[in-house]
Design a protein around this motif. Structure first.
Motif, PDB file in Angstrom:
ATOM      1  N   ARG A 299      36.199  40.377  34.063  1.00  0.00           N
ATOM      2  CA  ARG A 299      35.251  40.798  35.094  1.00  0.00           C
ATOM      3  C   ARG A 299      35.923  41.560  36.232  1.00  0.00           C
ATOM      4  O   ARG A 299      35.234  42.085  37.117  1.00  0.00           O
ATOM      5  N   LEU A 300      37.244  41.600  36.245  1.00  0.00           N
ATOM      6  CA  LEU A 300      37.975  42.239  37.330  1.00  0.00           C
ATOM      7  C   LEU A 300      38.429  43.633  36.932  1.00  0.00           C
ATOM      8  O   LEU A 300      38.418  44.004  35.762  1.00  0.00           O
ATOM      9  N   HIS A 301      38.829  44.386  37.932  1.00  0.00           N
ATOM     10  CA  HIS A 301      39.340  45.734  37.706  1.00  0.00           C
ATOM     11  C   HIS A 301      40.862  45.720  37.796  1.00  0.00           C
ATOM     12  O   HIS A 301      41.473  44.833  38.399  1.00  0.00           O
ATOM     13  N   SER A 302      41.477  46.731  37.185  1.00  0.00           N
ATOM     14  CA  SER A 302      42.928  46.860  37.222  1.00  0.00           C
ATOM     15  C   SER A 302      43.386  47.092  38.667  1.00  0.00           C
ATOM     16  O   SER A 302      42.696  47.798  39.426  1.00  0.00           O
ATOM     17  N   PRO A 303      44.518  46.505  39.138  1.00  0.00           N
ATOM     18  CA  PRO A 303      45.505  45.719  38.376  1.00  0.00           C
ATOM     19  C   PRO A 303      45.235  44.216  38.380  1.00  0.00           C
ATOM     20  O   PRO A 303      46.023  43.467  37.827  1.00  0.00           O
TER      21      PRO A 303
END
Length: 459
Positions: A299-303
């Motif tokens: 559910r998170l974005h990089s990094p």
């Protein structure tokens, strides 16, 4: 170029970036008949300093002459931990070198420039170089001795020039933590009311040391707060309503009930009970934080998703073993040590109870490398592998879950039969974990940026 012309190859080592003080640039001659091996092992032909080049493997790469006229050379990676790069591109297998190629061993490691000169056979002149011979394989023979007439300020006060390496090379932090724990333990000596606190200190330090060993073997950076959070999440799960539910399912509904002290059961029956009541139940409990990190990372974005989530087998091993640390500390400090200490105190006194508790605590925590950490790390490998190969996800997870549970059940069962068999199962469990780590390092998409510690010297 006529057929009578010959090639002469050299490797010119570039000075290390960011290192204070004068550095000499070495030039190494390449043999036209034998390979030249580069690495940290003193038996290599080109030996690199282990302190300056910790990211270089003991036998990192080899340069092999090609049987042709004029001779040319082939650069081969020797399955190094951190990879070999040619002009910034990761080398897979071998590659023929061209004049001016820039060779880098590991991420920001030792750097060389390949130079090639052709000349007539009668030509006698050649550039100054240090030849590689069997008698000069030691690095001390390749480096001119420093002048004893001048002493630099950084030589007199080395901490001013190497302070940055202290934290990056894992020298300083483990030592500082050891000093802190020792001071705290000294502060509790002779205070009976602080005995429990002393046990917590000893257990935390030993568990941290055991985990640090596994972390170094894995060779992938993971934020410390993610690992600590995984261990604490495991403790919270054990304190919550999930544990009683799991006990009811695996030990009441399923055939996982533990035998009582007066009950006599055969070894096959004991193994089946431990498989359900200890293996399947406890490995699933410890896998919950790892699975939670996987779903959170998606559910998170990089990094942030790479830092928190599970994207490869190494992530699964690191998080799985961290969950095992939390489980081991909770089980040891919350169940086994207090129970043994109470029984001993009831029979012989309070002091004896504390001693018995400490005697139990040390082997249980240190044994977690071949126990809970081995099973959970092994299952974590399969969780990470299922991410790399989603089409075979359920097959991979099934094999990992049941094999980890079987190792766990075998440990619990043999512990009630024979100490010698228990040691054998411990060695087997540790072998499974280390095999998973080695395979995970080979499969890692970030292999070229990872650090790693080798187990044994290669022949």
């Amino acid at each position: 170029m006529s057929g009578n012309e010959l090639n002469e190859g050299f490797l010119r080592q570039l000075p290390r970036k960011g290192v204070a003080g004068q550095q000499l640039s070495h030039c190494y001659s390449l043999s036209s008949t034998q390979e030249v091996v580069i690495g940290r092992d003193p038996k290599c032909d080109i030996v690199l300093d282990s302190v300056l080049y910790g990211m270089v493997s003991r036998r990192h790469a080899a340069i092999r002459p090609l049987p042709q006229q004029p001779v040319s050379w082939l650069l081969c990676d020797l399955n190094s931990a951190n990879g070999t790069f040619v002009n910034g591109q990761c080398l897979h297998g071998c590659q023929e070198l061209q004049e001016g190629d820039r060779i880098t061993l590991g991420h920001n490691g030792a750097e060389f420039i390949f130079e090639c000169q052709n000349h007539q056979p009668t030509q006698l002149s050649s550039p100054p170089l240090i030849s590689i011979t069997p008698e000069s394989q030691n690095s001390s023979n390749l480096t001119p001795p420093p002048s004893d007439q001048a002493v630099s300020f950084s030589q007199l006060f080395p901490i001013l020039s190497t302070g940055r390496d202290l934290t990056s090379k894992a020298y300083l932090i483990p030592g500082i933590l050891t000093v802190i724990f020792v001071v705290l333990m000294f502060a509790t000596v002779g205070q009976p009311e602080a005995a429990s606190f002393n046990q917590i200190l000893v257990a935390t330090y030993l568990a941290g040391a055991a985990y640090y060993f596994v972390y170094q073997l894995c060779g992938k950076h993971k934020p410390w707060w993610v690992l600590l959070g995984t261990a604490l999440t495991t403790v919270l799960i054990l304190l919550g309503p999930i544990l009683p539910l799991f006990i009811y399912i695996f030990r009441n509904l399923l055939p996982g009930r533990f035998p009582t002290a007066i009950e006599s059961v055969s070894f096959p029956e004991l193994l089946v009970r431990m498989f359900f009541g200890a293996g399947l139940m406890e490995e699933l409990l410890k896998a919950l934080p790892v699975l939670g990190a996987y779903f959170l990372g998606r559910r998170l974005h990089s990094p942030w998703r790479e830092r928190l989530g599970v994207w490869e087998p190494l992530d699964g091993i690191l998080l799985g073993t961290a969950a095992a640390v939390g489980f081991t500390l909770f089980e040891t400090l919350g169940q086994y040590v207090p129970e043994m200490a109470r029984n001993a105190a009831f029979q012989t006194g309070q002091g004896a109870g504390q001693l018995v508790g400490l005697q139990l605590l040390i082997p249980r925590i240190l044994g977690s490398v071949a126990g809970h950490m081995a099973y959970s790390g092994y299952l974590g490998y399969f969780i990470g592998l299922s991410v790399l190969k989603p089409r075979k996800r359920w097959q991979i997870l099934g094999v990992g879950y049941f094999s980890a549970a079987a190792l766990h059940a075998l440990w619990n069962s043999t512990g009630l039969v024979s100490g010698l068999l228990l040691a054998g199962v411990g060695v087997l469990s540790y072998a499974f974990l280390t095999a998973a780590i080695l395979k995970a390092r080979a499969l890692s998409p970030t292999r070229s940026q990872n650090f790693a510690t080798r187990f044994l010297k290669r022949p």
